[in-house]
Structures are given as structure tokens and as C-alpha cells.
Design a protein around this motif. Structure first.
Motif, short mmCIF file in Angstrom:
data_model
loop_
_atom_site.label_atom_id
_atom_site.label_comp_id
_atom_site.label_asym_id
_atom_site.label_seq_id
_atom_site.Cartn_x
_atom_site.Cartn_y
_atom_site.Cartn_z
N LYS A 1 33.80 2.95 41.13
CA LYS A 1 33.87 2.72 39.67
C LYS A 1 32.55 2.13 39.19
O LYS A 1 32.05 2.50 38.13
N GLN A 2 31.99 1.21 39.98
CA GLN A 2 30.72 0.59 39.57
C GLN A 2 29.64 1.67 39.44
O GLN A 2 28.87 1.65 38.48
N LEU A 3 29.61 2.58 40.40
CA LEU A 3 28.58 3.62 40.37
C LEU A 3 28.76 4.52 39.16
O LEU A 3 27.81 4.84 38.45
N SER A 4 30.01 4.90 38.90
CA SER A 4 30.21 5.84 37.78
C SER A 4 30.01 5.13 36.44
O SER A 4 29.69 5.77 35.45
N THR A 5 30.17 3.79 36.41
CA THR A 5 29.88 3.07 35.17
C THR A 5 28.39 3.16 34.86
O THR A 5 27.99 3.24 33.70
N ILE A 6 27.58 3.14 35.91
CA ILE A 6 26.13 3.23 35.69
C ILE A 6 25.78 4.59 35.09
O ILE A 6 25.06 4.69 34.11
N THR A 7 26.30 5.66 35.70
CA THR A 7 25.89 7.00 35.24
C THR A 7 26.57 7.38 33.93
O THR A 7 26.03 8.16 33.17
N ARG A 8 27.75 6.80 33.68
CA ARG A 8 28.54 7.30 32.54
C ARG A 8 27.82 7.10 31.22
O ARG A 8 27.85 7.99 30.37
N ALA B 1 21.18 11.79 35.81
CA ALA B 1 22.01 11.10 36.81
C ALA B 1 21.54 11.38 38.23
O ALA B 1 21.59 10.50 39.08
N ALA B 2 21.07 12.61 38.48
CA ALA B 2 20.66 12.94 39.85
C ALA B 2 19.52 12.03 40.29
O ALA B 2 19.53 11.52 41.41
N THR B 3 18.56 11.81 39.39
CA THR B 3 17.43 10.93 39.73
C THR B 3 17.90 9.50 39.92
O THR B 3 17.51 8.83 40.87
N ILE B 4 18.75 9.03 38.99
CA ILE B 4 19.23 7.64 39.05
C ILE B 4 19.94 7.41 40.38
O ILE B 4 19.65 6.47 41.12
N VAL B 5 20.87 8.30 40.70
CA VAL B 5 21.69 8.13 41.90
C VAL B 5 20.83 8.22 43.17
O VAL B 5 21.06 7.51 44.13
N ASN B 6 19.81 9.09 43.13
CA ASN B 6 18.93 9.21 44.30
C ASN B 6 18.10 7.96 44.52
O ASN B 6 17.86 7.56 45.65
N GLU B 7 17.64 7.37 43.41
CA GLU B 7 16.71 6.25 43.56
C GLU B 7 17.42 4.92 43.79
O GLU B 7 16.84 3.99 44.30
#
Length: 544
Positions: free
Chosen positions: A36-43, A68-74
Motif C-alpha cells: 500500500k505504501q508503494l502504491s500510495t507513492i505512485t498513485r 512510475a517506471a522510473t520512480i519505482v526503479n530508482e
């Protein structure tokens, strides 16, 4: 006799220093919480009005982006369950190149709803069964929402390409899509092969040059090299090109030898013979008809002197990836040793010239008539982070083009598809008997996250919009979505907002798979981390 307490249970089985978490509270709900924390960041970055994130990675590189792809990768995600979501996002990025945000956010939403069901007393396996039924049904319903006649498409028709690309580009650069889409569409259409299914994303290059503004961006049929020409000849028209991978220089011999020189004449002759040898090599290249020499390594002083004498233009490309692309653009064959090239190994360029763009000297290689298999989009912008973000938007556009070459079917955009899926799945859940009907209803509810997030990011009242969307869809207007600029519900076909069917299909599929995988975990057993100094990560590849 040792006075230690004998450990019992799982402690006695595993090495000391391990961690063991099991049961609903410790394992399942903690996993769900991390996701949930991760998806709150990208949402909050979803959609055209998505907020930017400022990510500084472990190498101190700054990313300002809403991709989101860049955010999640970094973000170096440590939690194993959240990593599953990251992998789902990466899979989407690899497969389609767009929609990673939808995947991560939707999976997070599914897990949040699963948590409510678990607290109500459902067992995770019942939720998984319900979710699996729901995703299979969703895929069937998605087929029904496809716009009629969209499966036949001319990938060379610019307007059709732009209508399918707009939503992907607008979600990265809202407000610039009317300028960027024609640019990307032109670039893609120019390099599209006879069989569009073989479209290669790598053939559309991006050259980022600081200065100017986005409206100064152009397309070059050919390549833009960020380096000046070596030597004084800066321009050539309709020239043949020879590519030498090993550099243009007097080659050192493989074996070591000692030369004994007795007199001054011998020394003079020795230098002269070296000079004559280099001249002979360069003359051979010039006689083969080549007017441009491209070197993959250093260019020696003496060799350069003779190149100038024979009016040869010399360019140095140190990156081997760039050199391969150059060979692809010109149709040349990279030769290992300096010598006379065969006529078949020579490439051809229409013009090759050094131009100054915004204070930077670049070499522009144009190939208009020939099989121009590479096109470069020259991007201009005021800061590096803006240029990086524009590049990501172009990347998404090109990937969308590749996806539409394989499958051009489209579904209504602007959250119209999601609301329709939610409405139909809800109806379906009432017909189900058994406990999985709750899971199906929650799956349907998860779709509301998309219109809710889109409207919240645009500063609109989410509740009002969702209820009016439902009302419209209940009346049979299945294409009604959100108009973010005016804050009202409108027909998405009138606004010309379409999403590719493949993007949605894979995003929802990966999200449901990731959510089910996380729910299937009931124990986490971590052994003690290995001691010793921390190993550094291996160095990454260069930008290309």
C-alpha cells in the motif's frame, strides 16, 4: 554442561539471528501494508495532472518525474512483498512500455481491499479465488468495450497514430501533447519497416540539447552525434563513408621488436618509412571513393595530417553502441584494421555536417533517400530534468507505437473503461453465491481508484464525478469519461481520448497476478544477513 536454554520449535531448526513472521497479522497484513505504501507513492503521479516526484538515488542522481517506471526503479525497495509489485511494474514496462503506474497503483488498491476482506474474516485463499474469477471476467468484458473498426489500422496514417498515442504522452507531459505527438508520430512512421510488427524502438533516438524551448525541437532523418568532427573539414555532401572500429592510427605490431639504428640517415629513413606507410594506408582509403572516415577509437596526429591532405572528413565515435547505430544508418560495415575498404563495405550519407545548436557543436548525419533506418528527435529544453522527462514522454509514445503495430484495438480512455468494468463486475458479483462474491465486489470497487485518483490529482470532487459517471454508464453511455480541464463528464470519443487495449489488458493482468501472489504468502522466514563488508553494486552500463 552449558547453562543455555535449549531453544525449541522453529528456533531450534534455524540458525540464530533469523527472523520468522507468520500468521495473518505478522505476515499477510504487513505485506499488504508495504505494498500500500508503494502504491500510495505512485498513485499521486497517475494521469495527466499527476504530481512529480523528486527521487535522489544511491548515486546522488536527481530524478524529477511522474513516470512510475522510473520512480519505482530508482527507489531501492527493500521489502520483499513490495518488490513483487515493482517486478509487476517492470514487466509492464518491458512488455508495453507504458502503464506501469496503472499496474502498481491498481495492485495496491486490490491489496487494500483484500485487507478489509481479511478483517471481515475471509480467508486469503477465498479472496484469491474471487480475484481470479474477477480478472478472467474483466478480460472478457474488456474485449466487449473495444471500439468497433479499430482493429484495422494503417500504421503510416499520422492522424490514427496520434489519436492512439495522445493519452500516453499526455499522462507524462500534459499540455504539450499536441506538439509532441505529431513529432513522435512522424519519427516512428519514417522508420517503420514494411512489416510493422518488426518495428524496433531503438531506431527512434533522442538527442537532448540544453537551451531553447520545446517548440524548437525537430526531427532529423539520420543521426545526431554529440561531438565535433576531428580536423578542419566540417561538411560533406553525398559522400561514401568508411568505418574503422579499431581507430585510425599507425598500428602497433603484435610482437615486440628491437630496432638497432647505427647512423642519422637510418633514423631519418625509419621515420620516413613510418610516414610513407601511413600515407599509403590513407591514400588507399581515399582512392576507394570514401570521403568520410569514422573512427571507433583514437585518431593519430600523423593519420589526421594525411586525411586533411586527401580532403577526408574524420569523425570519432567512441561508444560502440553509437557506432553500430551509425553503421545501421549509413549501411556501412565496421572494419577492424585501417586499410583499403571493399566497395561493399562503404556506407552512404546524403550530408554530414557540424552544426551548432544552442552553443553545443553536434555532427548531424542525414540520410533522406536511403533506407533511413534511424531517426533522431532533437529535444530542446531549459534544464536537464525537463529534458529527461520529455525523453520519457517520447519513449512512452514510441513504445505505444510499437504496441499499436502489433495490436491496434482501442478502448475509451479518461476512466470510461474502468467505470464500465466496475459497473458490470458489481452486477456479476450479485449473481455469485459463496464467499467469493465479496472478493469480486471488492475487485470491482478497486476500479474506482482510477477515476477517483484522476479527479483528485486534477483538484476535482472525486465523489461527485464517480457518481455522475455511474449514472451516465447506467443509462447506457459506456464511453463517458472525465474531462479533466472542465471538471465534467464527457464522451471520451468526442474528446478523442483512447487507450490501447493491450496496455490495459496487461496492466490489469499483471496487477491481479501480483496481488494474488502477495496474498498467497503466509510466512516470511529471513535468515541472518551474511556478515563481512558490504559488496558494492556492479557498475551500470553507459547511457546507451
Amino acid at each position: 554442561m552449558s547453562l543455555q536454554m535449549q531453544s525449541y520449535g522453529i528456533q531450534s531448526m534455524l540458525k540464530e539471528g533469523h527472523k520468522h513472521l507468520s500468521g495473518l497479522d505478522e505476515a499477510v497484513l504487513k505485506n499488504i501494508d508495504a505494498c500500500k505504501q508503494l502504491s500510495t507513492i505512485t498513485r499521486t503521479s497517475l494521469g495527466p495532472n499527476g504530481m512529480m516526484k523528486m527521487v535522489i538515488n544511491h548515486l546522488d542522481k536527481l530524478f524529477v518525474t511522474n513516470d512510475a517506471a522510473t520512480i519505482v526503479n530508482e527507489l531501492e525497495v527493500q521489502h520483499p512483498a513490495a518488490k513483487i509489485l515493482v517486478l509487476a511494474g517492470k514487466a509492464q514496462q518491458e512488455e508495453i512500455g507504458d502503464g506501469a503506474n496503472l499496474t502498481v497503483s491498481f495492485a495496491g488498491e486490490l491489496l487494500q481491499n483484500a485487507e478489509e476482506l481479511i478483517r471481515m474474516g475471509l480467508h486469503p485463499s477465498e479472496i484469491i479465488i474471487g480475484y481470479t474469477k474477477a480478472i478472467n471476467k474483466t478480460i472478457e468484458l474488456l474485449e466487449e468495450l473495444i471500439e468497433e473498426g479499430s482493429e484495422k489500422m494503417d500504421v503510416k496514417n499520422k492522424d490514427e497514430v496520434i489519436s492512439r498515442m495522445r493519452s500516453a504522452v499526455a499522462s507524462k507531459q500534459f499540455g504539450q501533447e499536441d506538439f509532441l505527438c505529431p513529432l513522435i508520430a512522424d519519427a516512428c512512421i519514417q522508420v517503420c519497416p514494411k512489416n510493422p510488427a518488426n518495428f524496433n524502438v531503438d531506431n527512434v533516438r533522442v538527442a537532448k540539447l540544453l537551451g531553447g524551448g520545446l517548440h524548437n525541437s525537430t526531427i532529423v532523418r539520420g543521426m545526431v552525434l554529440k561531438s565535433d568532427a576531428v580536423g578542419s573539414i566540417k561538411r560533406m555532401e553525398k559522400a561514401k563513408v568508411a568505418v574503422f572500429v579499431g581507430g585510425v592510427d599507425t598500428s602497433a605490431t603484435e610482437t615486440k621488436g628491437t630496432v638497432l639504428i647505427h647512423s642519422a640517415e637510418q633514423l631519418e629513413n625509419y621515420a620516413k618509412s613510418e610516414e610513407a606507410k601511413v600515407e599509403e594506408l590513407i591514400k588507399a582509403v581515399a582512392e576507394s571513393g570514401a570521403k568520410v572516415i569514422v573512427s571507433g577509437a583514437a585518431v593519430g596526429e600523423m593519420a589526421l595530417h594525411f586525411c586533411e591532405r586527401y580532403k577526408l572528413m574524420v569523425i570519432k565515435i567512441s561508444s560502440k553502441f553509437e557506432l553500430r547505430r551509425f553503421c545501421r544508418t549509413t549501411g556501412a560495415v565496421g572494419l577492424l584494421k585501417l586499410g583499403q575498404p571493399n566497395p561493399d563495405d562503404l556506407g552512404y550519407v546524403d550530408s554530414i555536417s557540424v552544426e551548432e545548436i544552442g552553443g553545443a557543436r553536434v555532427t548531424v548525419v542525414r540520410n533522406e533517400e536511403g533506407g533511413n533506418s534511424v531517426t533522431t528527435v532533437v529535444l530542446r529544453g531549459s534544464t536537464d530534468s525537463i529534458l529527461d522527462d520529455l525523453e520519457r514522454a517520447i519513449d512512452d509514445g514510441v513504445n505505444t507505437y510499437k504496441a499499436m503495430c502489433r495490436d491496434s484495438r482501442i478502448v475509451p480512455g479518461a476512466a470510461a473503461t474502468e467505470i464500465e468494468l466496475a459497473r458490470r463486475l458489481k452486477e456479476l458479483s450479485f449473481k455469485e453465491t459463496g464467499l467469493d462474491q465479496y472478493a469480486i465486489a471488492k475487485f470491482a470497487e478497486s476500479f474506482e481508484m482510477i477515476p477517483k485518483t484522476l479527479s483528485e490529482n486534477a483538484g476535482l470532487n472525486a465523489m461527485e464525478i464517480i457518481s455522475s459517471l455511474y449514472a451516465e454508464h447506467a443509462n447506457g453511455n459506456t464511453k463517458v469519461g472525465i474531462d479533466l480541464e472542465e471538471g465534467v463528464c464527457k464522451d471520451s470519443s468526442a474528446m478523442n481520448i483512447w487507450d490501447l487495449h493491450v496496455t490495459k489488458f496487461f496492466a490489469l493482468k499483471y496487477a491481479a497476478d501480483a496481488a494474488c501472489t502477495v496474498l498467497r504468502v503466509d510466512q516470511i522466514i529471513m535468515s541472518k544477513p551474511a556478515g563481512g563488508p558490504r559488496r558494492d553494486q556492479p557498475a551500470g552500463m553507459d547511457e546507451d
